[in-house]
Design a protein around this motif. Structure first.
Motif, PDB file in Angstrom:
ATOM      1  N   ILE A 267      -3.123   1.115   2.558  1.00  8.07           N
ATOM      2  CA  ILE A 267      -3.367   0.050   1.583  1.00  8.07           C
ATOM      3  C   ILE A 267      -2.742   0.335   0.216  1.00  8.07           C
ATOM      4  O   ILE A 267      -3.127  -0.255  -0.782  1.00  8.07           O
ATOM      5  N   PHE A 268      -1.761   1.247   0.186  1.00  9.34           N
ATOM      6  CA  PHE A 268      -1.145   1.577  -1.094  1.00  9.34           C
ATOM      7  C   PHE A 268       0.359   1.317  -1.096  1.00  9.34           C
ATOM      8  O   PHE A 268       1.123   2.037  -1.746  1.00  9.34           O
ATOM      9  N   GLN A 269       0.786   0.278  -0.407  1.00  4.95           N
ATOM     10  CA  GLN A 269       2.211  -0.034  -0.346  1.00  4.95           C
ATOM     11  C   GLN A 269       2.784  -0.294  -1.735  1.00  4.95           C
ATOM     12  O   GLN A 269       3.914   0.068  -2.035  1.00  4.95           O
ATOM     13  N   TRP A 270       1.981  -0.905  -2.602  1.00  4.37           N
ATOM     14  CA  TRP A 270       2.454  -1.248  -3.943  1.00  4.37           C
ATOM     15  C   TRP A 270       2.856  -0.038  -4.758  1.00  4.37           C
ATOM     16  O   TRP A 270       3.624  -0.137  -5.711  1.00  4.37           O
ATOM     17  N   ARG A 271       2.349   1.148  -4.403  1.00  6.44           N
ATOM     18  CA  ARG A 271       2.770   2.341  -5.136  1.00  6.44           C
ATOM     19  C   ARG A 271       3.629   3.267  -4.270  1.00  6.44           C
ATOM     20  O   ARG A 271       3.861   4.412  -4.626  1.00  6.44           O
ATOM     21  N   GLY A 272       4.094   2.738  -3.136  1.00  5.24           N
ATOM     22  CA  GLY A 272       5.106   3.461  -2.378  1.00  5.24           C
ATOM     23  C   GLY A 272       4.697   4.011  -1.029  1.00  5.24           C
ATOM     24  O   GLY A 272       5.526   4.600  -0.331  1.00  5.24           O
TER      25      GLY A 272
END
Length: 700
Positions: A267-272
Motif C-alpha cells: 500500500i505504499f506505491q506512492w512512495r516507491g
C-alpha cells in the motif's frame, strides 16, 4: 528432541505445516506469502531460531531487515521473548534504511568523502531538506510553497529515487506540482554543489548510494556477501525497487534469501514500493520456492471470508485463499450517514460504551479525518492514542486562509493580513492596488482607502460589499462567519479555482473546510475558534503519551498495518476518498486502493463497521460490493431493473447497464476481461467473472 516440539514446550508456539516448511527451507530462495493474521513474525523468528540452534549459524551471519523501525523493534522483542535463554548473542534486526546507511558510511570513508544528513535533526535549520525545497520553489516560481505542494514534491522525489527513475524518464512521473521535475533537478544540483568538501544526503540518498557502493566497490560487496550467509526480509511488499536490489545483491550468489511479504498488503506505491518485483520472484529465481501462509488466526470467519473475496477483484496478485477456523462471528456492519457529524456522534456513542477501549480502533485514509474525531473526543473527555501524529491540518492553506479572514475582520486596516487573502475573495483587487496599500502601511480601512483612488467601475460596488461582509464577520459566531466567508465573499468558489489552477487536490481542500466548519459549530467567538484549533493540535501532539493506556487508537489505514483490534471502525469511506478520482483513472492506483481497504478490514478480530457520510450517493463504490458479499441474496439496487447479464451475454456491441457507471456498450472482449464504453464515464475495463458473479450488469 525435535526442534518444533522443543519450541512448543518452551515458548508455547505451535506451528502449522506450512509454517514448519518455511522454517525448514533455509537454503536457496524462498518467497513466503503471508496473509493477514497468519503469524508471519512468529514464523520468521522461529526460522531464525532454527538457523541458530539447529544449523549452528552464527548470529552475525544472519541479515534480518524489515521496512519500518517499529517492525524491527517488534521482531527483536519477539525474538528476545522466545530465545533470550537459548542463545548467547541475539541477531541484529534493522530497517533497510539503517542497514544501507552503514554501507554508505563505509563507502564514503573509503573514498574520503565527507557527508552531511539534511533530514532528521538538522542544524542550521535552513539546511533541512524541507527548508531547501521551499526556497528552491520560491526561486523557481516567485511564490511561497503550500503544505500540499511541498508534500507532493517530497513524495515525487522519494518515488523517483526509490524507483530508480532515470533523468530522461522524469517527465513520465505524475505529480500535481507541474514544477516538480525542474525543482528536483535543482535540488540534486544544490546538494552536489553546496560545498566542495561536503556531500549533502537525504534519507533516500542512503539507499541510492548504498546500491552504488555495492555496484562499484567489489570489496565492500564481497565483504557483506561473505559475512551474511542468510538474508531474511520482512514486510517486503513495502520495499522499493532500490531496496529489493540492495537485498538481492547481498544475498547472491548463494541466494539463501527468505522474502516474507503479502502482495495483497502492498500500500505504499506512492512512495516507491514495488509489488511487481514480488510478482516476478519466480522469473528471477526459477529454482526458488513460493510458500503461502493463508490461515488467519486473527479475525472471525465472517471478516476473513468477505475480505478474501473482496481482494480477488485485483488482477495483479498471487492467487491464494485466506481462511480461518475461528467462529463465524458477528456480521460486518455497513452504514451511511447523511451528515458527517451524525457519523462522528455514532462512533463516539459506541466508544463511550466500551470498557476495554484499547481494543478499539478508528481508521481513516487521510489524517484530515482525524481532526473531527479528536474534536469530538476532546469535548467528551475521551483520551486517545494516535499512531501517526500529523498536524499539517492546522497549517494547511485553507485553515490559514480562514483564520486570516477572521483576523482581518477585527481590523480592516491590516494590509499585512489582507495581502494573504485579497486574491481569494470577490473584491477583484489588483496586484498594483495591493502593492500601493502595503507601501502606505497600516491605517484606516483598506477598502475605504481604495475608494479614494482610481478604480474600475465594477470594483466600486465590490469593495463596498467586501467591507460590509468583513464588518459582519466580526460580529458573528465562527460558524456563521465561515458561511459569510464562503458565500458572501465567494471563498469556496475561489478555493475551487485555485485548486484547478495550481493542480491541487480540491476534494482534500473541501474536506478541510468542512472539518473547520464542524469545529466552529460549538464555538461562540472567533477567538474561541482560533483557540480551539490550538487546543486540538496540542491534544494530538500529547496523545503519544497515551500509548499502552486504555484508550482508543486513531490511525490511517497505512499506519495501521501490522496492528489488530477487537473493534474497528473504518470511517469516511466516501466516494473520491477511497477510492479517489486519481485511483479511478489509473488501474494500478485502483488496485492499491483495494489493497488499502483490505488492510483496514483485516485489522479487526471480531467487530468491523464500515461508515460513510453524505448519504448512499456519496458512499465509496467499494461499499455496495461489501454489502453483496455480506448478504448477496438480499441486496438489490433500486436504480436498476432488467435481467442480470450472464457470461454468454458478454459480446461486443452489446448494450448493458452497470450499477455505478450507467449505460454502456461492450467494445472489446478477452478471455478474462472486457472493455465497456460508458456514455458518461468513457472506457472502463472489468473482470468478467467478477461482474457476472456479483450481478453488477443488467441487459438493456
Amino acid at each position: 528432541m525435535d526442534y518444533f516440539k522443543q519450541m512448543e514446550q518452551s515458548t508455547g508456539v505451535l506451528l502449522n505445516d506450512i509454517q514448519k516448511q518455511a522454517v525448514l527451507k533455509t537454503d536457496g530462495p524462498l518467497l513466503l506469502l503471508a496473509s493477514p493474521g497468519s503469524g508471519k513474525t512468529t514464523t520468521l523468528n522461529m526460522k531464525i531460531g532454527y538457523l541458530l540452534l539447529e544449523k549452528k549459524v552464527q548470529p552475525e551471519s544472519i541479515m534480518a531487515v524489515t521496512f519500518s523501525r517499529a517492525a524491527a523493534e517488534d521482531m527483536a522483542e519477539r525474538f528476545r521473548q522466545f530465545f533470550h535463554d537459548k542463545v548467547s548473542r541475539p541477531v541484529q534486526f534493522s530497517t533497510i534504511h539503517s542497514f544501507a546507511f552503514r554501507i554508505v558510511k563505509s563507502y564514503f570513508q573509503k573514498k574520503s568523502i565527507n557527508y552531511r544528513l539534511i533530514e532528521g535533526d538538522v542544524e542550521p535549520h535552513w539546511l533541512h531538506k524541507r527548508m531547501a525545497l521551499q526556497q528552491l520553489f520560491t526561486n523557481k516560481t516567485g511564490k511561497k510553497i503550500t503544505e500540499d505542494e511541498l508534500e507532493s514534491l517530497i513524495t515525487y522525489i522519494s518515488y523517483v529515487k526509490n524507483r530508480m527513475i532515470q533523468p530522461d524518464q522524469l517527465q513520465k512521473v505524475k505529480c500535481s506540482l507541474k514544477e516538480a521535475k525542474d525543482i528536483y533537478i535543482a535540488y540534486e544540483e544544490w546538494k552536489r554543489n553546496y560545498d566542495d568538501q561536503t556531500l549533502l544526503l537525504d534519507f533516500d540518498d542512503m539507499l541510492t548510494y548504498a546500491y552504488e557502493a555495492l555496484l562499484h566497490d567489489k570489496m565492500i560487496l564481497k565483504k557483506l556477501q561473505k559475512q551474511y550467509d542468510y538474508v531474511l526480509t520482512d514486510e517486503s511488499q513495502d520495499n522499493s525497487l532500490v531496496q529489493h536490489k540492495i537485498v538481492e545483491k547481498i544475498a547472491s550468489p548463494q541466494n539463501n534469501l527468505c522474502v516474507v511479504a503479502d502482495d495483497d498488503q502492498s500500500i505504499f506505491q506512492w512512495r516507491g514500493s514495488d509489488v511487481g518485483h514480488l510478482l516476478e520472484f519466480k522469473s528471477r529465481y526459477p529454482n526458488g520456492q513460493v510458500l503461502t501462509m493463508t490461515e488467519n488466526y486473527r479475525s472471525s470467519k465472517t471478516i476473513v471470508q468477505v475480505a478474501n473475496t473482496f481482494i480477488k477483484r485485483n488482477k495483479e496478485r498471487y492467487r491464494k485463499e485466506m481462511y480461518t477456523v475461528n467462529d463465524i462471528g458477528i456480521p460486518i456492519e455497513v452504514q451511511s450517514f447523511k451528515k458527517r457529524e451524525a457519523k462522528i456522534r455514532y462512533v463516539m456513542d459506541t466508544v463511550k460504551e466500551q470498557v476495554n477501549r484499547k481494543e478499539v480502533a478508528i481508521l481513516y485514509r487521510n489524517n484530515n479525518s482525524a481532526v473531527s474525531v479528536v474534536n469530538a473526543m476532546d469535548r467528551l473527555n475521551i483520551d486517545f492514542y494516535m499512531k501517526e501524529i500529523d498536524t499539517k491540518f492546522f497549517r494547511h492553506w485553507v485553515t490559514t486562509d480562514l483564520l486570516n479572514f477572521m483576523r482581518f475582520s477585527y481590523h480592516t486596516g491590516r494590509v499585512d493580513v489582507l495581502e494573504h487573502i485579497y486574491s481569494k475573495f470577490n473584491a477583484y483587487m489588483k496586484k498594483d492596488q495591493m502593492k500601493w496599500l502595503l507601501q502606505e502601511g497600516r491605517g484606516e480601512c483598506a477598502f475605504a482607502r481604495l475608494q479614494n483612488t482610481k478604480l474600475e467601475a465594477y470594483q466600486v460596488s465590490k469593495l463596498k460589499q467586501a467591507k460590509r461582509a468583513f464588518d459582519k464577520i466580526n460580529k458573528l459566531s465562527p460558524s456563521a462567519a465561515i458561511t459569510v466567508i464562503e458565500d458572501d465573499l465567494g471563498y469556496r468558489k475561489a478555493l475551487e479555482q485555485r485548486c484547478e489552477r495550481l493542480g491541487l487536490n480540491v476534494d482534500r481542500a473541501k474536506e478541510i473546510l468542512d472539518a473547520l466548519k464542524e469545529i466552529a459549530e460549538d464555538e461562540q467567538t472567533l477567538k474561541g475558534f482560533a483557540d480551539r484549533l490550538k487546543r486540538l493540535e496540542s491534544k494530538m501532539k500529547q496523545s503519544k503519551f497515551n500509548k499502552g493506556e486504555n484508550v482508543p487508537t486513531l490511525s490511517t489505514f497505512h499506519r495501521a498495518k501490522g496492528l489488530e483490534f477487537d473493534r474497528v471502525y473504518m470511517i469516511d469511506l466516501n466516494r473520491d476518498i477511497l477510492p479517489t478520482k486519481e485511483d479511478n483513472d489509473d488501474p494500478e492506483l485502483m488496485e492499491e486502493a483495494v489493497r488499502l481497504f483490505y488492510v483496514g478490514m483485516t485489522r479487526a478480530r471480531e467487530h468491523l463497521e464500515l461508515l460513510s457520510s453524505g448519504g448512499v450517493q456519496k458512499e465509496s463504490p467499494f461499499l455496495p460490493q461489501i454489502k453483496k458479499l455480506i448478504a448477496p441474496s438480499t441486496v438489490t439496487s433500486p436504480h436498476r431493473a432488467g435481467t442480470t447479464v450472464a457470461h454468454e451475454d458478454l459480446l461486443p456491441n452489446t448494450t448493458i447497464e452497470h450499477e455505478k457507471f450507467g449505460i454502456g456498450t461492450i467494445i472489446d472482449v478477452k478471455s478474462d476481461t472486457m472493455t465497456v464504453d460508458f456514455e458518461h464515464h468513457g472506457e472502463k475495463e472489468f473482470i468478467k467473472q467478477f461482474c457476472v458473479e456479483r450481478g453488477l450488469l443488467t441487459k438493456v
